[in-house]
Design an enzyme around this catalytic site. Structure first.
Site, PDB file in Angstrom:
ATOM      1  N   GLU A 166       6.510  -3.194   1.161  1.00 43.80           N
ATOM      2  CA  GLU A 166       7.463  -4.281   1.434  1.00 43.80           C
ATOM      3  C   GLU A 166       8.828  -3.955   0.836  1.00 43.80           C
ATOM      4  OE1 GLU A 166       4.944  -7.408  -0.033  1.00 43.80           O
ATOM      5  OE2 GLU A 166       3.621  -7.098   1.694  1.00 43.80           O
TER       6      GLU A 166
ATOM      7  N   GLY B 250      -1.889  -7.609   4.530  1.00 39.97           N
ATOM      8  CA  GLY B 250      -1.685  -9.002   4.920  1.00 39.97           C
ATOM      9  C   GLY B 250      -2.055  -9.299   6.362  1.00 39.97           C
TER      10      GLY B 250
ATOM     11  N   LYS C 219       2.746 -10.896  -5.257  1.00 40.93           N
ATOM     12  CA  LYS C 219       3.961 -10.913  -4.412  1.00 40.93           C
ATOM     13  C   LYS C 219       4.817 -12.113  -4.809  1.00 40.93           C
ATOM     14  CE  LYS C 219       1.419  -8.383  -0.974  1.00 40.93           C
ATOM     15  NZ  LYS C 219       1.285  -7.933   0.398  1.00 40.93           N
TER      16      LYS C 219
ATOM     17  N   SER D  89      -5.634  -5.898   2.778  1.00 39.64           N
ATOM     18  CA  SER D  89      -6.674  -6.830   3.213  1.00 39.64           C
ATOM     19  C   SER D  89      -8.024  -6.583   2.549  1.00 39.64           C
ATOM     20  CB  SER D  89      -6.805  -6.834   4.747  1.00 39.64           C
ATOM     21  OG  SER D  89      -5.595  -7.277   5.344  1.00 39.64           O
TER      22      SER D  89
ATOM     23  N   HIS E 229       6.132  -0.280  -3.254  1.00 36.95           N
ATOM     24  CA  HIS E 229       5.333  -1.079  -2.323  1.00 36.95           C
ATOM     25  C   HIS E 229       5.984  -1.038  -0.938  1.00 36.95           C
ATOM     26  CE1 HIS E 229       3.371  -4.429  -0.353  1.00 36.95           C
ATOM     27  NE2 HIS E 229       2.404  -4.275  -1.245  1.00 36.95           N
TER      28      HIS E 229
ATOM     29  N   GLU F  70      -2.031   2.261   0.559  1.00 30.85           N
ATOM     30  CA  GLU F  70      -1.961   0.991   1.270  1.00 30.85           C
ATOM     31  C   GLU F  70      -1.432   1.221   2.682  1.00 30.85           C
ATOM     32  OE1 GLU F  70      -1.780  -2.535  -1.704  1.00 30.85           O
ATOM     33  OE2 GLU F  70       0.251  -1.972  -1.149  1.00 30.85           O
TER      34      GLU F  70
ATOM     35  N   ASN G 197      -1.795  -8.314  -6.766  1.00 27.67           N
ATOM     36  CA  ASN G 197      -0.355  -8.312  -6.485  1.00 27.67           C
ATOM     37  C   ASN G 197      -0.022  -9.687  -5.923  1.00 27.67           C
ATOM     38  OD1 ASN G 197       2.235  -7.967  -5.554  1.00 27.67           O
ATOM     39  ND2 ASN G 197       1.700  -6.465  -3.966  1.00 27.67           N
TER      40      ASN G 197
HETATM   41  P1  PGA Z   1      -3.081  -7.830   1.007  1.00 28.18           P
HETATM   42  O1  PGA Z   1      -1.875  -7.081   0.230  1.00 28.18           O
HETATM   43  O2  PGA Z   1      -4.291  -7.682   0.123  1.00 28.18           O
HETATM   44  O3  PGA Z   1      -2.626  -9.249   1.133  1.00 28.18           O
HETATM   45  O4  PGA Z   1      -3.247  -7.141   2.309  1.00 28.18           O
HETATM   46  C1  PGA Z   1      -2.080  -5.907  -0.486  1.00 28.18           C
HETATM   47  C2  PGA Z   1      -0.756  -5.417  -1.021  1.00 28.18           C
HETATM   48  O5  PGA Z   1       0.252  -5.504  -0.309  1.00 28.18           O
HETATM   49  O6  PGA Z   1      -0.661  -4.939  -2.183  1.00 28.18           O
END
Ligand code: PGA
Length: 248
Positions: free
Chosen positions: A97, A172, A12, A210, A95, A166, A10
């Site tokens: 976010e 993140g 982003k 992460s 997601h 997640e 992803n």
């Molecule tokens: P990350 O993000 O691996 O940077 O923690 C995962 C995600 O949000 O899909």
């Protein structure tokens, strides 16, 4: 028979033409003997670029969102049919976010999964609790509620989705769920899906938050973890390739 794992990046809101070019070329060259399915979910303006770069390879293309509407006066939205024209196989929906910064609720996420499926795109449906919800002992309640909305709206088609667990506190942050914590939630999601479809074995349940080159193998070794949704580490070819290598 165990199914092939799925490793999805992803990106982003990251990338540019030059960086994408280098990253995708390195992935295509490095994933020749991958034992898993590999996808990159890229920002919409780069779909055409990555579609061309991946041509002839096993790398699958994904989007990060999809409109719940088919077409029409929805400024700024991108439809499932448009994504399909660019060879998109997966679309992330719900997601955290988007739930957090764009006010997406469970019903909207379920609708997005539905339009994706109708267009022949596999939705990667994200669920996960916040830190406050985990600390309040509400993890199970939250992820089950998020999943239930998608099951309710999609009926028997539910066997065609991908789920990504997640935990919001792990995204993140460098703070990963332990393999045991992740497995526990994956097992309860699997049980919930099993009650909704006789084809539960088809459904990949990915872990995200992460995941990196160092922790991927132990997470992917869990019986109910069928792959990963990887943010930060998917932007660096060597790291992403190491995760791909750990998925067998
Ligand atoms: P990350 O993000 O691996 O940077 O923690 C995962 C995600 O949000 O899909």
């Amino acid at each position: 028979m165990t199914k092939k794992k799925l490793i999805a990046g992803n990106w982003k809101m990251n990338g540019n033409l030059a960086a994408n070019d280098a990253l995708v070329r390195a992935l295509v060259a490095g994933m020749k003997d991958a034992a898993c399915t590999v996808a990159v979910c890229v920002p919409a303006p780069y779909l055409a670029q990555v579609q061309a770069l991946r041509a002839g390879s096993a790398l699958e293309l994904g989007a990060q969102d999809v409109s719940p509407h088919e077409q029409g006066a929805y400024t700024g939205e991108v439809s499932a049919a448009m994504l399909k024209e660019f060879g998109v196989r997966y679309a992330i929906v719900g997601h955290s976010e988007r739930r957090q910064y764009h006010g997406e609720n469970d019903a909207l996420v379920a609708d997005k999964a539905k339009v994706a499926l109708a267009a022949g795109i596999t939705p990667i449906v994200c669920v996960g609790e916040t830190l406050a919800e985990r600390e309040a002992g509400k993890t199970e309640e939250v992820v089950k509620r998020q999943m239930a909305a998608v099951i309710h709206t999609n009926g028997h088609c539910i066997s065609e989705i991908v789920v990504a667990y997640e935990p919001v506190w792990a995204i993140g942050t460098g703070r990963t769920a332990t393999p045991e914590q992740a497995q526990q939630v994956h097992a309860l999601l699997r049980a919930q899906l099993k009650a909704a479809t006789e084809h539960v074995d088809r459904i990949h349940i990915l872990y995200g938050g992460s995941m990196n080159a160092g922790n991927a193998a132990s997470l992917l070794a869990q019986p109910d973890i069928d792959g990963g949704l990887i943010g930060g580490a998917s932007l660096k070819a060597p790291d992403f390739l190491q995760i791909i290598g750990a998925a067998r």
